[in-house]
Design a protein around this motif. Structure first.
Motif, PDB file in Angstrom:
ATOM      1  N   LYS A 100       0.858  -1.182   0.000  1.00 31.57           N
ATOM      2  CA  LYS A 100       0.000   0.000   0.000  1.00 31.57           C
ATOM      3  C   LYS A 100       0.895   1.233   0.000  1.00 31.57           C
ATOM      4  O   LYS A 100       2.065   1.146   0.338  1.00 31.57           O
ATOM      5  CB  LYS A 100      -0.840   0.029   1.279  1.00 31.57           C
ATOM      6  N   ASN A 101       0.302   2.384  -0.337  1.00 36.89           N
ATOM      7  CA  ASN A 101       1.052   3.630  -0.200  1.00 36.89           C
ATOM      8  C   ASN A 101       1.173   3.983   1.277  1.00 36.89           C
ATOM      9  O   ASN A 101       0.176   4.105   1.967  1.00 36.89           O
ATOM     10  CB  ASN A 101       0.311   4.785  -0.890  1.00 36.89           C
ATOM     11  N   VAL A 102       2.399   4.141   1.741  1.00 38.67           N
ATOM     12  CA  VAL A 102       2.590   4.599   3.113  1.00 38.67           C
ATOM     13  C   VAL A 102       3.500   5.826   3.074  1.00 38.67           C
ATOM     14  O   VAL A 102       4.575   5.789   2.482  1.00 38.67           O
ATOM     15  CB  VAL A 102       3.255   3.515   3.996  1.00 38.67           C
ATOM     16  N   ASP A 103       3.037   6.921   3.665  1.00 39.27           N
ATOM     17  CA  ASP A 103       3.880   8.110   3.767  1.00 39.27           C
ATOM     18  C   ASP A 103       4.652   8.037   5.076  1.00 39.27           C
ATOM     19  O   ASP A 103       4.065   8.112   6.145  1.00 39.27           O
ATOM     20  CB  ASP A 103       3.020   9.385   3.741  1.00 39.27           C
ATOM     21  N   VAL A 104       5.959   7.880   4.974  1.00 42.35           N
ATOM     22  CA  VAL A 104       6.770   7.801   6.183  1.00 42.35           C
ATOM     23  C   VAL A 104       7.488   9.139   6.394  1.00 42.35           C
ATOM     24  O   VAL A 104       7.760   9.864   5.437  1.00 42.35           O
ATOM     25  CB  VAL A 104       7.793   6.642   6.139  1.00 42.35           C
ATOM     26  N   VAL A 105       7.742   9.471   7.642  1.00 39.86           N
ATOM     27  CA  VAL A 105       8.466  10.707   7.939  1.00 39.86           C
ATOM     28  C   VAL A 105       9.708  10.394   8.768  1.00 39.86           C
ATOM     29  O   VAL A 105       9.780   9.378   9.452  1.00 39.86           O
ATOM     30  CB  VAL A 105       7.596  11.740   8.705  1.00 39.86           C
ATOM     31  N   GLY A 106      10.671  11.288   8.665  1.00 37.11           N
ATOM     32  CA  GLY A 106      11.901  11.135   9.428  1.00 37.11           C
ATOM     33  C   GLY A 106      12.702  12.414   9.340  1.00 37.11           C
ATOM     34  O   GLY A 106      12.184  13.454   8.900  1.00 37.11           O
ATOM     35  N   PHE A 107      13.949  12.316   9.738  1.00 36.13           N
ATOM     36  CA  PHE A 107      14.822  13.491   9.703  1.00 36.13           C
ATOM     37  C   PHE A 107      16.092  13.094   8.976  1.00 36.13           C
ATOM     38  O   PHE A 107      16.740  12.116   9.332  1.00 36.13           O
ATOM     39  CB  PHE A 107      15.137  13.931  11.134  1.00 36.13           C
ATOM     40  N   GLU A 108      16.434  13.836   7.923  1.00 36.59           N
ATOM     41  CA  GLU A 108      17.655  13.491   7.188  1.00 36.59           C
ATOM     42  C   GLU A 108      18.750  14.503   7.504  1.00 36.59           C
ATOM     43  O   GLU A 108      18.481  15.684   7.740  1.00 36.59           O
ATOM     44  CB  GLU A 108      17.390  13.437   5.681  1.00 36.59           C
ATOM     45  N   ASN A 109      19.961  14.027   7.544  1.00 36.64           N
ATOM     46  CA  ASN A 109      21.116  14.898   7.758  1.00 36.64           C
ATOM     47  C   ASN A 109      22.328  14.199   7.189  1.00 36.64           C
ATOM     48  O   ASN A 109      22.982  13.400   7.849  1.00 36.64           O
ATOM     49  CB  ASN A 109      21.298  15.171   9.253  1.00 36.64           C
ATOM     50  N   HIS A 110      22.583  14.469   5.916  1.00 38.11           N
ATOM     51  CA  HIS A 110      23.710  13.788   5.272  1.00 38.11           C
ATOM     52  C   HIS A 110      24.355  14.692   4.243  1.00 38.11           C
ATOM     53  O   HIS A 110      23.680  15.463   3.571  1.00 38.11           O
ATOM     54  CB  HIS A 110      23.252  12.477   4.616  1.00 38.11           C
ATOM     55  N   GLY A 111      25.680  14.590   4.129  1.00 39.58           N
ATOM     56  CA  GLY A 111      26.390  15.294   3.080  1.00 39.58           C
ATOM     57  C   GLY A 111      26.397  14.432   1.831  1.00 39.58           C
ATOM     58  O   GLY A 111      26.166  14.894   0.718  1.00 39.58           O
ATOM     59  N   GLY A 112      26.640  13.141   2.016  1.00 39.10           N
ATOM     60  CA  GLY A 112      26.789  12.200   0.908  1.00 39.10           C
ATOM     61  C   GLY A 112      25.598  12.164  -0.028  1.00 39.10           C
ATOM     62  O   GLY A 112      24.454  12.218   0.405  1.00 39.10           O
ATOM     63  N   GLN A 113      25.921  12.106  -1.322  1.00 37.18           N
ATOM     64  CA  GLN A 113      24.891  12.004  -2.348  1.00 37.18           C
ATOM     65  C   GLN A 113      25.001  10.601  -2.922  1.00 37.18           C
ATOM     66  O   GLN A 113      26.042  10.222  -3.456  1.00 37.18           O
ATOM     67  CB  GLN A 113      25.139  13.048  -3.445  1.00 37.18           C
ATOM     68  N   THR A 114      23.936   9.837  -2.831  1.00 42.27           N
ATOM     69  CA  THR A 114      23.994   8.442  -3.255  1.00 42.27           C
ATOM     70  C   THR A 114      23.394   8.292  -4.656  1.00 42.27           C
ATOM     71  O   THR A 114      22.256   8.673  -4.900  1.00 42.27           O
ATOM     72  CB  THR A 114      23.266   7.547  -2.239  1.00 42.27           C
ATOM     73  N   HIS A 115      24.229   7.753  -5.554  1.00 34.97           N
ATOM     74  CA  HIS A 115      23.830   7.636  -6.966  1.00 34.97           C
ATOM     75  C   HIS A 115      23.658   6.166  -7.355  1.00 34.97           C
ATOM     76  O   HIS A 115      24.157   5.281  -6.676  1.00 34.97           O
ATOM     77  CB  HIS A 115      24.913   8.254  -7.858  1.00 34.97           C
ATOM     78  N   ASP A 116      22.986   5.991  -8.500  1.00 38.01           N
ATOM     79  CA  ASP A 116      22.822   4.659  -9.099  1.00 38.01           C
ATOM     80  C   ASP A 116      21.969   3.712  -8.259  1.00 38.01           C
ATOM     81  O   ASP A 116      22.260   2.523  -8.188  1.00 38.01           O
ATOM     82  CB  ASP A 116      24.209   4.011  -9.327  1.00 38.01           C
ATOM     83  N   VAL A 117      20.951   4.251  -7.628  1.00 39.89           N
ATOM     84  CA  VAL A 117      20.045   3.385  -6.881  1.00 39.89           C
ATOM     85  C   VAL A 117      18.973   2.897  -7.845  1.00 39.89           C
ATOM     86  O   VAL A 117      18.244   3.707  -8.419  1.00 39.89           O
ATOM     87  CB  VAL A 117      19.394   4.132  -5.704  1.00 39.89           C
ATOM     88  N   LYS A 118      18.899   1.592  -8.037  1.00 41.91           N
ATOM     89  CA  LYS A 118      17.936   1.077  -9.012  1.00 41.91           C
ATOM     90  C   LYS A 118      16.573   0.803  -8.383  1.00 41.91           C
ATOM     91  O   LYS A 118      15.548   0.965  -9.024  1.00 41.91           O
ATOM     92  CB  LYS A 118      18.491  -0.179  -9.664  1.00 41.91           C
ATOM     93  N   THR A 119      16.569   0.396  -7.132  1.00 43.39           N
ATOM     94  CA  THR A 119      15.286   0.101  -6.471  1.00 43.39           C
ATOM     95  C   THR A 119      15.174   0.892  -5.172  1.00 43.39           C
ATOM     96  O   THR A 119      15.542   0.413  -4.109  1.00 43.39           O
ATOM     97  CB  THR A 119      15.165  -1.409  -6.162  1.00 43.39           C
ATOM     98  N   PRO A 120      14.711   2.137  -5.278  1.00 43.03           N
ATOM     99  CA  PRO A 120      14.645   2.982  -4.075  1.00 43.03           C
ATOM    100  C   PRO A 120      13.585   2.507  -3.083  1.00 43.03           C
ATOM    101  O   PRO A 120      12.659   1.785  -3.449  1.00 43.03           O
ATOM    102  CB  PRO A 120      14.284   4.358  -4.629  1.00 43.03           C
ATOM    103  N   PHE A 121      13.749   2.980  -1.845  1.00 43.61           N
ATOM    104  CA  PHE A 121      12.796   2.675  -0.780  1.00 43.61           C
ATOM    105  C   PHE A 121      11.477   3.403  -1.022  1.00 43.61           C
ATOM    106  O   PHE A 121      10.407   2.882  -0.761  1.00 43.61           O
ATOM    107  CB  PHE A 121      13.415   3.087   0.567  1.00 43.61           C
ATOM    108  N   GLY A 122      11.575   4.617  -1.538  1.00 39.42           N
ATOM    109  CA  GLY A 122      10.342   5.351  -1.806  1.00 39.42           C
ATOM    110  C   GLY A 122      10.608   6.627  -2.592  1.00 39.42           C
ATOM    111  O   GLY A 122      11.743   6.918  -2.954  1.00 39.42           O
ATOM    112  N   GLU A 123       9.531   7.357  -2.872  1.00 45.47           N
ATOM    113  CA  GLU A 123       9.699   8.621  -3.576  1.00 45.47           C
ATOM    114  C   GLU A 123       9.565   9.779  -2.581  1.00 45.47           C
ATOM    115  O   GLU A 123       8.752   9.724  -1.651  1.00 45.47           O
ATOM    116  CB  GLU A 123       8.684   8.758  -4.711  1.00 45.47           C
TER     117      GLU A 123
END
Lengths: 444, 246
Positions: B146-169
């Motif tokens: 099902k569609n689930v809207d999750v919330v959290g707090f992000e704090n990262h410098g790193g930019q992650t590329h080439d993810v083929k199957t992301p966790f969400g949009e």
């Protein structure tokens, strides 16, 4: 008629004193009914009135401004924190007037609730209005703040006294255009401090020009929507500053205004804005420089570190906890106390708190002993509730009340010992809410 | 009694932004359902564990320095973790834990920290340390069907590329890269994400997805989880979603 009303008012004040109550609000409420809402009109005030309003900082600035005049040897009248509505101001004046309603003082310094500025000062002539800021509390309903600003704006349309406005807050500065004929509109301002940013750091008010609706452009943000802004379309924000805080160094606790060095005790940008407003008032009234220095460098607030309050007969201890260490310390003190107790935890996530509240997961709530109930409040009331629940505490004993006044009311419902933990920006509002409760219950 | 075995790696070093709280949430939700939950810890210089004996391996986030520090140790665990993952052990990875399972992490000074290479993605930190993705974030995931809207707090410098199957949009915030559409990495037995908070505290569906997976992975019949009263968690998340998406 006036004499009769004042006589009635004074008798109520006396009676309340006789039964050992402070006459904070009740006489005003009775007179409000008798005068059909015009309870401030019957007083004869010849001295200047200075009113201070805004969402944050009212109490600090009011106290400092009062000190400016007090230390200059003037007889001043000032209202106590919390009694800032028309009824509170009426009660205050009743205590200070003679039977003809004449108020004897050199200066009235009145902290005035935002919504009551038009009410009180349509009845009494105002010399100076200081407006500090308008913030929408994240818990507020939409649009409430806009309505409030419009009401004050309507008042300002016919106001010709000194209007000292925060020139870095578009919500406040817009009042300066309410009456184009008022030559006494003045703005205070602060140059960027070390943590000012180019980008806005949090979603907030004031992104659009209140006059033409175009997006406002900011040279920098100090915090929230406070900063140097300009509407490139209609020019809103382009005005001279009456007084500016410059070379702000919070680490050294120094700032300059009009090339004069000030050394405040509190090291926050909020305090710099408040003290700049105070220096602005001092400039308006030609206060001696050494007195202004003394007031600004001497000002500090009780910081809510293990501060005691009485909610009726319930002893209540408030402690500031900016981090898990402070919170764990309070929990330990709580546990060491015999008998049952209740906890109110107020958690905010404003910029000064750090937007991230995950530090609460480093608080060890599993040590709770004899805690019969927990009330949570603040902009992150639910986060702290979930945190306490997951530590194994019975969820049915947790009450979430985001509104602070209601939360204090809820806490005070039951008997017994109370503890309050509040994080950084929550401490002062919590103190205010506790005091408000105390003055309300005194008047009951 | 049902049992879940968890290995919490580097708990003493990678515990940024309440990440250890995720374990507390899992334990709490298991306890409420009378599921036994054993959490072992592993850190630098611990004896090499039998990774495949765990249902869940959890790694939180840390600062660059800590990450550099553990990367060498982590590489010693590579074969064990890889085998466990292939055998169906669930990997739950936050921030630094997420980055280190990819090909590499290049820090702001250009130093390359080799990842375990379990997955294809790689992470590059911008040269300026001030360029960070910080703030509340809302992500829509479909991992539960099902569609689930999750919330959290992000704090990262790193930019992650080439993810083929992301966790969400991403619905609000940055995600894998600055202002990107995608957040995290997902496989049926992997959730890797930048969400702190701790992430599971406000997103009970995700906690239950993990618990349910762990319980069922070696079970012949489908074990359904008892429903819990999540009204506080749901309200907590709704307050944040309303604020972010209004």
């Amino acid at each position: 008629m006036n004499r009769i009303l004042i006589l009635i008012g004074k008798i109520i004040v006396k009676l309340l004193r006789l039964v050992g109550r402070s006459a904070g609000n009740l006489p005003g409420i009775i007179l409000w009914h008798l005068t059909r809402g015009q309870c401030c009109k019957m007083f004869k005030i010849d001295c200047p009135i200075i009113a201070v309003t805004g969402t944050n900082g009212k109490t600090s600035v009011t106290n400092c401004v009062a000190q400016l005049f007090k230390q200059s040897g003037k007889k001043i009248i000032i209202n106590k924190e919390g009694n800032n509505l028309d009824t509170g101001i009426c009660s205050l004046l009743l205590r200070h007037c003679d039977f003809s309603g004449k108020v004897k003082a050199d200066m009235l310094i009145l902290e005035t609730d935002e919504s009551h500025v038009p009410v009180v000062y349509s009845q009494q002539k105002l010399d100076t209005l200081v407006v500090l800021d308008f913030f929408r509390d994240q818990l507020d309903r939409n649009g409430e703040m806009e309505t409030l600003i419009r009401k004050i704006n309507a008042f300002c349309k016919t106001f010709n006294g000194n209007l000292l406005l925060n020139g870095d807050d578009p919500n406040t500065a817009r009042l300066g255009k309410a009456n184009p004929n008022n030559k006494n509109v003045k703005y205070f301002h602060a140059e960027p401090y070390a943590f000012a940013t180019k980008e806005i750091f949090e979603a907030s008010e004031g992104r659009f020009c209140p006059f033409c609706g175009q997006p406002l452009e900011y040279e920098y943000y100090q915090y929230s929507h406070i900063g140097k802004f300009l509407c490139k379309n209609c020019g809103f924000g382009n005005y001279d500053y009456y007084i500016s805080a410059e070379n702000i160094d919070l680490e050294k606790r120094v700032f300059y205004a009009d090339n004069h060095k000030y050394t405040p005790k509190l090291n926050s940008i909020y305090n710099v804005y408040n003290m700049t407003a105070v220096a602005g008032v001092a400039k308006l009234y030609d206060i001696e420089q050494n007195i202004t220095d003394k007031v600004i460098s001497g000002y500090t607030v009780k910081n809510g570190r293990m501060e005691n309050f009485m909610l009726g007969d319930r002893k209540t201890t408030l402690n500031l906890a900016k981090n898990p260490v402070g919170a764990n310390m309070t929990l330990r003190v709580m546990n060491e106390m015999k008998g049952e107790k209740e906890l109110l935890f107020v958690l905010n996530d404003n910029v000064a708190d750090g937007l991230d509240v995950s530090w609460i997961w480093d608080i060890n709530f599993s040590i709770f002993e004899r805690v019969t109930r927990v009330v949570t409040s603040g902009t992150r009331a639910y986060d702290i509730a979930v945190r306490i629940k997951c530590s194994g505490y019975d969820a049915s004993k947790i009450v979430v009340v985001p509104d602070l006044d209601n939360a204090v009311e809820e806490l005070a419902k039951t008997e017994g010992r109370k503890f309050v933990i509040a994080n950084y920006t929550a401490v002062q509002p919590t103190r205010t809410a506790l005091k408000k409760y105390m003055s309300r219950s005194e008047n009951k | 009694m049902k049992l879940i075995k968890i290995l919490h790696m580097y708990a003493d070093m990678l515990d940024l932004y309440g990440d250890s709280g995720n374990m507390e949430v899992i334990k709490y939700r298991c306890k409420m359902r009378e599921i036994e939950c054993v959490v072992d810890t592993y850190s630098i210089d611990s004896d090499m564990p039998d990774f495949s004996s765990y249902d869940l391996i959890y790694i939180g986030g840390g600062a660059d320095l800590e990450q550099q520090h553990i990367s060498e140790d982590l590489s010693k665990c590579r074969e064990g973790i890889k085998k466990a993952y292939e055998n169906g052990t669930f990997l739950f990875l936050i921030c630094g834990g997420y980055q280190l399972m990819g090909k590499y992490y290049r820090d702001a000074d250009g130093n390359e920290i080799k990842g375990l290479g379990l997955f294809d993605y790689y992470t590059v930190a911008p040269e300026s340390r001030r360029m960070r993705c910080i703030g509340n974030i809302a992500v829509r995931t479909k991992i539960t069907g099902k569609n689930v809207d999750v919330v959290g707090f992000e704090n990262h410098g790193g930019q992650t590329h080439d993810v083929k199957t992301p966790f969400g949009e991403v619905r609000y915030g940055n995600g894998n890269c600055s202002k990107s559409q995608q957040e995290g990495y997902f496989e049926k037995n992997v959730i890797a994400t930048y969400l702190h908070g701790p992430m599971l505290s406000k997103n009970p569906e995700i906690s239950d997805y993990i618990i349910s997976y762990c319980l069922n992975r070696n079970s012949s019949e489908t074990i359904r989880l008892k429903k819990l009263d999540d009204s506080l968690e749901i309200k907590c998340r709704q307050v944040m979603l309303d604020r972010l998406l209004k």
